[in-house]
Design an enzyme around this catalytic site. Structure first.
Site, PDB file in Angstrom:
ATOM      1  N   ASP A 113     -19.082  29.961  -1.491  1.00  0.00           N
ATOM      2  CA  ASP A 113     -20.052  30.665  -2.346  1.00  0.00           C
ATOM      3  C   ASP A 113     -19.597  32.074  -2.720  1.00  0.00           C
ATOM      4  OD1 ASP A 113     -21.573  28.441  -1.911  1.00  0.00           O
ATOM      5  OD2 ASP A 113     -22.971  29.401  -0.529  1.00  0.00           O
ATOM      6  N   TYR A 134     -15.987  27.608  10.160  1.00  0.00           N
ATOM      7  CA  TYR A 134     -16.503  28.819   9.523  1.00  0.00           C
ATOM      8  C   TYR A 134     -16.815  29.849  10.589  1.00  0.00           C
ATOM      9  CZ  TYR A 134     -17.165  27.066   4.751  1.00  0.00           C
ATOM     10  OH  TYR A 134     -16.973  26.598   3.485  1.00  0.00           O
TER      11      TYR A 134
END
Lengths: 246, 246
Positions: B52, B110
């Site tokens: 994103d 992540y």
């Protein structure tokens, strides 16, 4: 008159250094402006030492005097509410009139972040200096020990320094491996000359590249000549880590 | 047709995410532009997944096909010479036509950086999110284990997601204490939904603040309802750490 100690962190990126200069954005000016506004009197702060343009601090220490009565916790909140985002006050503490942020300081630790790579790194580059991938970090580590001791550091001071006494004591100097290929050169001493940490690190890179040997540091110190040492490394990777008063 | 794998790092700060969008600066577009220029043909890259707006990558992986003969080392140098400073190519490697950066990926990790403080920190704030000083990191650590397993993660996906299958496997989730009061929440899974890591971390902060108990995570997962989980945390602190293919 009441004396207070303030501990602060700042991101040096958008500052022309700590010390007030006309028409430049400085940490000292930002803090004095807010302190003077809050205390409704002209306040001047005295730091442990200045830091150069671009240099950050995880913990810098200063003191100031005021006629006003201060509730430390309230002043801490107000300062952090009014100061810009790149300065944060960590602590406000009442101290005796004998405490002097500069002259009472016993030790300071600076940290220089670096990484070893052929290419610049988009994340690390924000706060670390790249050195070339043929650097040998073990040689650099070995060279660190030659900086420990009391020496005349004239070879490691900017020619722009106004000082005449270059004798300083380095208590510790070492390279620490952090995460993901980031390293920190950390050096603790009783005080540092103008650009001293950045020139010492520049000399360490010469060792890393094999241009000089670790033990050549001894000759460079003895030579007392700025032209013998390495270049002044970029300021963005330098951080004042802490100031010791005990 | 020859297929190549490229590993890259990027600083997400000034990008509107990975995937090409009209009139926005994206990582995909910057890389395709330079690759197409260097190879003198229209090159399209396929990443392990999009990231994103604002999200960085320590190591993202993509593949592309070309008719041209490529010397990997030379292309690596050329890419890094021509790409903007916030993208760096770590590796260019010839792979078989069966390798697909997205579909061959087995695991992704992540990392979400945070720190716990009453005040924002001028240095940490660049890449970490502040959570309030009354957060209990031990409770957050305990809550992590309830995310490990194969679940329908519908409670942890943005309503804007176009997906209909929300089942994912989380192999590991934990909080790591880094230096100087910085923490990282690290999560490894076979894939992640839109905003999933940021919503999971938002839920962990609710645990840290004592608003919900660690074991309440089970109920939130079972509920399959986005309104049960925490808020979507800011993107700047999120980093794709690596993609595993074995």
């Amino acid at each position: 008159m009441n004396r207070f100690r303030i501990d602060m962190a700042y991101n040096g990126k958008n500052f022309s250094g700590f010390q007030i200069q006309p028409n430049k954005r400085t940490i000292q000016e930002e803090i004095e402006k807010v302190l003077s506004f809050l205390l409704k009197e002209n306040v001047k702060i005295y730091a442990s030492g200045r830091t150069d343009a671009g240099v950050s601090a995880l913990c810098q220490v200063a003191h100031f005097d005021t006629e006003k009565e201060i509730i430390e916790k309230k002043l801490l909140d107000s300062l952090n509410a009014l100061l810009p985002n790149d300065i944060s006050i960590l602590k406000v503490e009442s101290v005796s009139g004998e405490f002097d942020a500069r002259f009472s300081a016993k030790k300071k630790t600076y940290r220089y972040h670096f990484y070893i790579s052929k290419y610049s790194h988009p994340i690390f580059d924000e706060y670390a200096t790249r050195i070339y991938d043929y650097a040998d970090v073990n040689l650099m580590q070995e060279a660190c020990k030659y900086f420990i001791g009391t020496f005349d550091f004239k070879s490691f001071v900017s020619k722009k320094s106004g000082k005449t006494d270059f004798v300083r004591t380095v208590y510790d100097a070492k390279i620490i491996s952090l995460e993901n290929g980031i390293y920190a050169f950390e050096i603790t001493g009783n005080g540092f000359l103008y650009n001293m940490v950045r020139i010492i690190f520049g000399t360490l890179t010469q060792v890393g590249y094999g241009k000089i040997k670790p033990q050549d540091v001894v000759k460079i110190i003895d030579g007392q000549d700025r032209s013998l040492s390495g270049r002044t490394m970029p300021s963005k990777a330098l951080m004042l880590k802490n100031v010791d008063y005990n």
